[in-house]
Write a protein that holds these residues in place. Structure first.
Motif, PDB file in Angstrom:
ATOM      1  N   SER A   1     -50.410  51.313  22.375  1.00  0.00           N
ATOM      2  CA  SER A   1     -50.480  50.174  21.376  1.00  0.00           C
ATOM      3  C   SER A   1     -49.399  49.689  20.552  1.00  0.00           C
ATOM      4  CB  SER A   1     -51.971  50.076  20.839  1.00  0.00           C
ATOM      5  OG  SER A   1     -52.927  50.264  21.420  1.00  0.00           O
TER       6      SER A   1
ATOM      7  N   PHE B 160     -57.112  41.826  16.701  1.00  0.00           N
ATOM      8  CA  PHE B 160     -56.158  42.552  17.461  1.00  0.00           C
ATOM      9  C   PHE B 160     -55.614  41.465  18.446  1.00  0.00           C
ATOM     10  CE2 PHE B 160     -54.436  45.043  20.905  1.00  0.00           C
ATOM     11  CZ  PHE B 160     -53.855  46.321  20.298  1.00  0.00           C
TER      12      PHE B 160
ATOM     13  N   GLY C  34     -56.000  47.436  23.456  1.00  0.00           N
ATOM     14  CA  GLY C  34     -56.789  47.311  22.546  1.00  0.00           C
ATOM     15  C   GLY C  34     -58.196  47.308  22.810  1.00  0.00           C
TER      16      GLY C  34
END
Length: 438
Positions: free
Chosen positions: A26, A87, A189
């Motif tokens: 990520s 996110f 995510g």
């Protein structure tokens, strides 16, 4: 019993692979949305009389700093059910800004990089909030933290590859790389969102993590003000030095005769070493012992950085060796506070709060240093020889941080003894009172 123990170990291994892999990838992909432009030199361009690349870097960091300021509140109060939406929204806005950077005419497209920085300023805190407060957080945070080292070099290398081999325009190169990264980042995510919640054992070992309102944040800072103030000052200098290295490495070193993948190779080796060191902290069940050994590690990194920077002419190191040693020393010190330190700090003192508050504070203060340095450079029209500047700053930062972090270790030890000695005395008093009553 053996079967139960084996099942728990297998569960821990699977969690590390799942959560650690998703966290590492990520933040690596966040760098693909933020840092590829640093591979470009933008030679001959200016913005309002300033060097164009310095202007782009300063404006992006300014957006980043503003986001960090609001992150102190946002991440401290962000509820777990809202993490994934935040996110994804941040990632999409960052890529849209990179497209704007390619579409708009230079030099006015620097405004797009402000939006890019603003959109990504909270991503570290959001990702960390998924993995904190677990007995394996030392490993998970290490994987997340070393992604900074690894992905910084990889982002530059992909940027150089896109321009040198694919002949992509330097203004469109960031959007191209970000476009490939965006769908993968959204998927990572989602993988973080699906993680199981901390178990009762996790909470017992690392304390339950809760949101903090403004009153709680102020009370927490006041209680640990001496320790936190020294850490904030030290991190201010470390982060400023790290940003100079990351954003201007192509100015610091002559890379014209080097492979496009040199940065990635060096940073990969640094990553593996730091990951191995940080992973060892999972064997420390005592939080105070873990904290004190972390501070020892940080001081060792700072001392090494000072020595190499001060003696760089005498040592006559090859550029690649010099870069490796400086990177390893700097990132050991910097990443300790970005990853494993505050999770253990909360657990050690049984603090009601979350890691996001602490990291948001040190990031906001640290990035202010980078903005101040770059602004001063342009305001006073200072002609910088980047290699000498970096060595001078690294020498000074290492020396000052050595003193600061030794003081932090002493304060932590004294605070721990006072806190838990008082509790022991209170418990003894209660026991004696009950005995006398009976």
């Amino acid at each position: 019993m053996k079967q139960i123990t084996a099942n728990r170990r297998m569960s821990d291994v699977l969690l590390v692979l799942w959560a650690g892999g998703a966290a590492l990838l990520s933040y690596s992909l966040v760098y693909a949305l933020r840092k590829p432009y640093t591979a470009a030199s933008f030679e001959g361009l200016t913005f309002l009389g300033s060097d164009y690349k310095v202007a782009v870097t300063t404006i992006q960091i300014l957006g980043y700093v503003i986001a960090k300021f609001f992150r102190i509140k946002i991440i401290s109060e962000l509820k777990k059910e809202n993490r994934f939406r935040f996110f994804v929204g941040s990632a999409v806005l960052a890529e849209a800004a990179l497209v704007g950077f390619g579409l708009l005419d230079a030099p006015y497209n620097v405004a797009a990089m402000f939006v890019n920085g603003l959109s990504l300023g909270c991503m570290w805190g959001v990702i960390f909030s998924f993995i904190e407060g677990r007995k394996v957080t030392d490993i998970l945070a290490s994987l997340l933290g070393v992604s900074m080292v690894f992905s910084s070099g990889v982002a530059k290398s992909f940027g150089l590859f896109a321009m040198n081999e694919l002949h992509v325009d330097q203004f469109w190169m960031p959007a191209l790389i970000g476009g490939f990264a965006l769908p993968l980042l959204v998927f990572m995510g989602y993988m973080l969102k699906r993680l199981p919640q901390p178990t009762a054992e996790d909470i017992a070992l690392r304390n339950e993590r809760v949101t903090l309102d403004g009153k709680g944040r102020r009370a927490l800072f006041r209680k640990y003000a001496p320790i936190l103030s020294l850490i904030f000052v030290g991190n201010f200098m470390l982060l400023m030095l790290r940003d100079i290295k990351e954003d201007f490495l192509v100015n610091i070193l002559d890379v014209s005769n080097q492979s496009s993948w040199m940065f990635a190779r060096i940073d990969t080796i640094v990553t593996m070493i730091i990951l191995g060191i940080f992973t060892l902290f999972i064997f420390f069940r005592s939080n105070i012992n873990a904290l004190l050994w972390m501070m020892t590690l940080v001081v060792a990194g700072c001392l090494t950085m000072t020595y190499v920077s001060y003696h760089y002419e005498t040592l006559d190191l090859k550029p690649v060796v010099w870069l490796f040693v400086e990177s390893l020393s700097l990132y050991i010190a910097y990443l300790t506070f970005q990853t494993v330190f505050f999770d253990r700090f909360i657990a050690c003192f049984r603090i009601k709060g979350n890691v996001g508050f602490f990291i948001a504070m040190i990031d906001f203060i640290g990035y202010m240093g980078t903005v101040a340095l770059l602004s001063a450079k342009e305001l006073f029209n200072i002609d910088i020889e980047w290699f000498a500047l970096f060595n001078h700053i690294a020498c000074a930062v290492g020396a000052v941080c050595t003193v600061l972090f030794i003081a932090v270790a002493v304060l932590i030890y004294k605070k721990y003894n006072r806190t838990f000695r008082t509790k022991e005395l209170e418990n003894d008093t209660c026991l004696n009172a009950n005995y006398n009553t009976n």
